[in-house]
Design a protein around this motif. Structure first.
Motif, PDB file in Angstrom:
ATOM      1  N   SER A 167      24.022  37.806  38.100  1.00 42.28           N
ATOM      2  CA  SER A 167      24.680  36.664  38.740  1.00 42.28           C
ATOM      3  C   SER A 167      24.479  36.687  40.256  1.00 42.28           C
ATOM      4  O   SER A 167      24.340  35.642  40.908  1.00 42.28           O
ATOM      5  CB  SER A 167      26.172  36.664  38.395  1.00 42.28           C
ATOM      6  OG  SER A 167      26.816  37.791  38.978  1.00 42.28           O
TER       7      SER A 167
ATOM      8  N   TRP B  58      28.504  34.435  45.718  1.00 41.79           N
ATOM      9  CA  TRP B  58      28.783  35.346  44.612  1.00 41.79           C
ATOM     10  C   TRP B  58      30.099  36.076  44.835  1.00 41.79           C
ATOM     11  O   TRP B  58      30.896  36.284  43.916  1.00 41.79           O
ATOM     12  CB  TRP B  58      27.621  36.323  44.521  1.00 41.79           C
ATOM     13  CG  TRP B  58      27.778  37.407  43.470  1.00 41.79           C
ATOM     14  CD1 TRP B  58      27.561  37.303  42.138  1.00 41.79           C
ATOM     15  CD2 TRP B  58      28.192  38.751  43.709  1.00 41.79           C
ATOM     16  NE1 TRP B  58      27.794  38.483  41.500  1.00 41.79           N
ATOM     17  CE2 TRP B  58      28.190  39.406  42.459  1.00 41.79           C
ATOM     18  CE3 TRP B  58      28.564  39.483  44.840  1.00 41.79           C
ATOM     19  CZ2 TRP B  58      28.546  40.757  42.311  1.00 41.79           C
ATOM     20  CZ3 TRP B  58      28.902  40.808  44.662  1.00 41.79           C
ATOM     21  CH2 TRP B  58      28.900  41.421  43.448  1.00 41.79           C
TER      22      TRP B  58
ATOM     23  N   SER C 158      39.584  34.151  48.198  1.00 44.70           N
ATOM     24  CA  SER C 158      38.365  33.520  47.683  1.00 44.70           C
ATOM     25  C   SER C 158      38.016  32.266  48.484  1.00 44.70           C
ATOM     26  O   SER C 158      36.841  31.980  48.722  1.00 44.70           O
ATOM     27  CB  SER C 158      38.550  33.177  46.195  1.00 44.70           C
ATOM     28  OG  SER C 158      39.527  32.142  46.032  1.00 44.70           O
TER      29      SER C 158
ATOM     30  N   HIS D 176      27.948  31.366  38.012  1.00 41.25           N
ATOM     31  CA  HIS D 176      29.364  31.427  37.611  1.00 41.25           C
ATOM     32  C   HIS D 176      29.499  31.841  36.149  1.00 41.25           C
ATOM     33  O   HIS D 176      30.268  32.777  35.823  1.00 41.25           O
ATOM     34  CB  HIS D 176      30.024  30.064  37.830  1.00 41.25           C
ATOM     35  CG  HIS D 176      31.416  29.979  37.283  1.00 41.25           C
ATOM     36  ND1 HIS D 176      32.514  30.509  37.939  1.00 41.25           N
ATOM     37  CD2 HIS D 176      31.905  29.446  36.125  1.00 41.25           C
ATOM     38  CE1 HIS D 176      33.606  30.291  37.226  1.00 41.25           C
ATOM     39  NE2 HIS D 176      33.272  29.636  36.107  1.00 41.25           N
TER      40      HIS D 176
ATOM     41  N   HIS E  66      32.983  33.908  44.074  1.00 41.72           N
ATOM     42  CA  HIS E  66      33.165  33.788  42.614  1.00 41.72           C
ATOM     43  C   HIS E  66      33.936  34.980  42.053  1.00 41.72           C
ATOM     44  O   HIS E  66      34.911  34.816  41.301  1.00 41.72           O
ATOM     45  CB  HIS E  66      31.797  33.679  41.952  1.00 41.72           C
ATOM     46  CG  HIS E  66      31.820  33.913  40.476  1.00 41.72           C
ATOM     47  ND1 HIS E  66      32.314  32.973  39.578  1.00 41.72           N
ATOM     48  CD2 HIS E  66      31.439  34.988  39.728  1.00 41.72           C
ATOM     49  CE1 HIS E  66      32.225  33.461  38.353  1.00 41.72           C
ATOM     50  NE2 HIS E  66      31.686  34.683  38.419  1.00 41.72           N
TER      51      HIS E  66
ATOM     52  N   SER F 125      32.772  20.838  35.802  1.00 46.03           N
ATOM     53  CA  SER F 125      32.400  21.935  36.723  1.00 46.03           C
ATOM     54  C   SER F 125      30.938  21.823  37.148  1.00 46.03           C
ATOM     55  O   SER F 125      30.581  22.108  38.308  1.00 46.03           O
ATOM     56  CB  SER F 125      32.666  23.283  36.062  1.00 46.03           C
ATOM     57  OG  SER F 125      31.772  23.515  34.986  1.00 46.03           O
TER      58      SER F 125
ATOM     59  N   HIS G  70      34.383  26.562  41.119  1.00 49.06           N
ATOM     60  CA  HIS G  70      34.735  27.808  40.449  1.00 49.06           C
ATOM     61  C   HIS G  70      36.008  27.648  39.608  1.00 49.06           C
ATOM     62  O   HIS G  70      36.030  28.008  38.417  1.00 49.06           O
ATOM     63  CB  HIS G  70      34.942  28.921  41.482  1.00 49.06           C
ATOM     64  CG  HIS G  70      35.528  30.168  40.894  1.00 49.06           C
ATOM     65  ND1 HIS G  70      34.776  31.087  40.198  1.00 49.06           N
ATOM     66  CD2 HIS G  70      36.820  30.650  40.880  1.00 49.06           C
ATOM     67  CE1 HIS G  70      35.553  32.069  39.797  1.00 49.06           C
ATOM     68  NE2 HIS G  70      36.807  31.830  40.193  1.00 49.06           N
TER      69      HIS G  70
END
Length: 706
Positions: A83, A57, A14, A123, A60, A146, A189
């Motif tokens: 999303s 994306w 990620s 998210h 995420h 966040s 994230h």
């Protein structure tokens, strides 16, 4: 509560995806800013937004896939797509924002807020795709943190992208900036994940009710995202290389064009635009180069006589064509290493390695001959040239001085009758001291062999036989060679020497005429030019009578040539003196008739016996209908007043044919003979008189009774 865990491999994946997405965003920002026109920029904005949004994306969901719960997990398809669309929309907005020309602080702050909220929305919508039951509970503090991190990460991303968008060769800075941006997005994230609390009895309904399985989602997300970003980056890299090649090619072409233009400008600055010959500047430089060799060489200055008349009569196009033709002839006549340049107008310069006098004279004659007959504008033009010669090292040690000396010699060649050449001599530099020395030398030359008379023949137009000659003074200076007659007259008219010179010329011409008459040339006549000082002298009548009596010459054998300008200095007194001289039986000739300011007014008062048509009219007969009309009118006027008409300056057969058809009585010019010494004159033309005497005796014999 359910306790989750993370797969370290997916966590690292990620982070890498976030960094890759950030690098794609930076590259797209620079691509959108640099693209022209707008439609191309819009395409890059859309493609970059899709790639950047897919990357965020993807990061995420890779991060979500790294998260493990002790229950089966799945994702709702439509919320997952929602999303993705939110991420793409936020990315497009971000790229559009940083592609603006300016990014003020307020716009940056508002843009960071909107983009951060968009990322947070992406998210938490992605989290809701799990469809947990009961729903996920979020810790308020971590949730707020966040959001703050998302906005801060967006601010950093926008600021860095805007600053690096126009930086060339920015790969290292972009990699560092991509790592910072990627870690900021990852931080948001995992902060959001830390805010999520899953109840102990929670169930993922997406996994039960036909949601997308985790394994399939992982494969699709990674393949789709990496593929999209790889394609976009590949296209970007390819276009960047193509642009670099095009830019290099354009720069190379521009550089070559600039070099060509610079060469053309440099060539144009040193060459004449019409003839392409070296101009004055380059001619000076070429002569300076020849000076560095230290070898003797010759510089010639050439001026075309009366060239303005060609431009005035036939137009500048014909004149330009004639100049081009003359330039080409000079180039072909001279070796490639010699200089042929155009100083301006109808003046040329030549620098040749020839140095021996006989070689230089021969080359000068060839140059003049090459210039004399030119075809331009569909016409055959008769052009004469005056040529002056200067030599290194005798006459100068730099280009400017040598050209100036050659021009001075050229001016004296023009004064001496044109279509000839002259070598520079110190006396040609017109100043008081040199005039004084030259005048003193002339005084010493009186009575010596330095002074002599040369005679140019005049011919009957009807029979073609010699009718006489014009006496012209010649002075061969022991140091300077022949001094032009105009120079002698100008010097003597300012001193008392004029009377002595004038009387000597008059007496010598009568003596020679007597000699020719004794040799059987009883029909010949000799003409002598009178200066303005002689015309104004009350002794003229006595001097003429004395010369005739001393040589026992009939007055009718002598012609005195005068100019209208000289008459106008003291018209009344001069006319009275000339009438008394004409009373002796001496002929009076008006020289250069038609060029004075009062020809017709004074013609009827002067006791003239003939008029001489100006040389300028005769030279233009072949090219100018106006001059034909003028000459025809002068001939008709002269004959109406019972005057003989003499055409002088005849240099071509065409000119001779014209003046003969127009009715001139006598002819004179280079075509019929140049001025030569008395001995050579008799050798060249004495046979005409002998032939005439034989015909007279034959006619007498045939007429006598048997």
């Amino acid at each position: 509560m359910l306790v989750g865990s993370y797969n370290p491999l997916f966590v690292v994946l990620s982070i890498l995806v976030a960094i890759l997405a950030s690098f794609t965003a930076l590259d797209m920002a620079s691509r959108v800013s640099a693209s022209q026109p707008r439609r191309i920029a819009a395409r890059w904005l859309l493609a970059g937004g899709v790639a950047m949004g897919a990357g965020i994306w993807s990061m995420h969901f890779v991060g979500m896939l790294a998260f493990r719960l002790p229950i089966p997990l799945g994702y709702d398809l439509w919320l997952t797509l929602e999303s993705l669309l939110v991420a793409v929309a936020a990315s497009i907005f971000a790229l559009w924002l940083v592609s603006r020309p300016t990014l003020p602080h307020l716009r940056l702050a508002l843009g960071a807020l909107l983009m951060g909220l968009g990322i947070a929305w992406m998210h938490y919508v992605g989290m809701s795709a799990l469809k947990m039951s009961p729903e996920i509970d979020y810790d308020p503090i971590w949730f707020a943190l966040s959001i703050i991190i998302a906005v801060g990460a967006s601010w950093s991303a926008l600021y860095i992208a805007f600053r690096l968008r126009t930086v060339e060769h920015a790969l290292p800075p972009r990699l560092i900036a991509a790592m910072v941006m990627g870690l900021a997005i990852v931080g948001m994230h995992y902060t959001g994940m830390a805010a999520a609390r899953f109840p102990a009895n929670a169930v993922c309904t997406a996994a039960i009710g036909g949601g997308v399985p985790t394994e399939w989602l992982a494969a699709c997300v990674v393949l789709l995202t990496v593929g999209v970003m790889a394609v976009v980056l590949t296209i970007s890299l390819f276009e960047q290389r193509m642009q670099a090649r095009l830019l290099h090619l354009r720069n190379s072409m521009l550089s070559a064009s600039l070099d060509d233009a610079r060469k053309e400008l440099f060539h144009a600055s040193q060459h004449d635009s019409l003839t392409r010959l070296p101009n004055r500047q380059l001619s000076h430089e070429r002569i300076e180069q020849m000076l560095q060799d230290g070898q003797a060489f010759t510089v010639m200055s050439i001026d075309l006589d009366g060239f303005r008349h060609i431009n005035g009569t036939f137009g500048s196009q014909t004149g330009d064509a004639a100049l081009v033709e003359i330039s080409e002839r000079l180039r072909q006549l001279l070796p490639a290493e010699d200089l042929v340049g155009r100083l301006g107008g109808d003046q040329f310069v030549i620098a040749t390695t020839l140095a021996q006098p006989e070689d230089v004279d021969a080359q000068a004659e060839r140059i003049i001959l090459a210039v004399n007959s030119v075809r331009a504008g569909g016409r055959d033009l008769r052009i004469t040239a005056s040529l002056g010669i200067a030599q290194y090292p005798q006459h100068g040690n730099n280009a400017a001085q040598l050209i100036a000396m050659a021009e001075t010699a050229m001016a004296y060649s023009k004064q001496s009758g044109r279509n000839s050449h002259a070598l520079f001599a110190d006396w040609m530099n017109d100043n008081v001291e040199q005039d004084r020395r030259l005048l003193e030398d002339l005084r010493k030359a009186m009575g010596s062999a330095q002074l002599s008379l040369h005679y140019q023949p005049r011919v009957h137009a009807d029979s073609g036989r010699i009718s006489g000659a014009e006496a012209l003074i010649r002075w061969r200076h022991p140091e300077h060679g022949y001094i032009p007659a105009e120079r002698i007259i100008r010097l003597t008219e300012q001193s008392e020497l004029m009377d002595a010179i004038g009387n000597w010329v008059l007496d010598e011409a009568c003596r020679q005429m007597r000699s020719w008459q004794d040799a059987g040339n009883s029909e010949w006549r000799v003409s002598v030019n009178l200066s303005g000082r002689q015309l104004g002298s009350p002794k003229l009548l006595e001097d003429v009578r004395t010369a005739l009596d001393r040589n026992e010459l009939e007055p009718s054998r002598l012609i005195l040539e005068i100019s209208e300008t000289a008459v106008m200095r003291d018209a009344e007194n001069t006319i009275a003196v000339l009438r008394s001289v004409a009373g002796l039986g001496v002929g009076i000739s008006i020289d250069d008739f038609g060029t004075g300011v009062s020809s017709l007014l004074h013609l009827k008062r002067l006791p003239a016996t003939e008029i001489k048509i100006g040389r300028a009219f005769v030279l233009a007969l072949e090219d100018s209908d106006e001059d034909v009309v003028i000459v025809s009118a002068i001939v008709a006027l002269g004959h109406a007043l019972n005057l003989q008409v003499v055409a002088k300056g005849i240099e071509t057969q065409g000119q001779r044919s014209y003046v003969e058809r127009l009715g001139c009585d006598h002819l004179q010019g280079y075509l019929l003979g140049r001025a030569v010494s008395a001995e050579n004159f008799m050798r060249l033309h004495g046979g005409d008189a002998q032939h005439a005497a034989m015909e007279a005796r034959l006619a007498s014999f045939q007429a006598s009774p048997e």
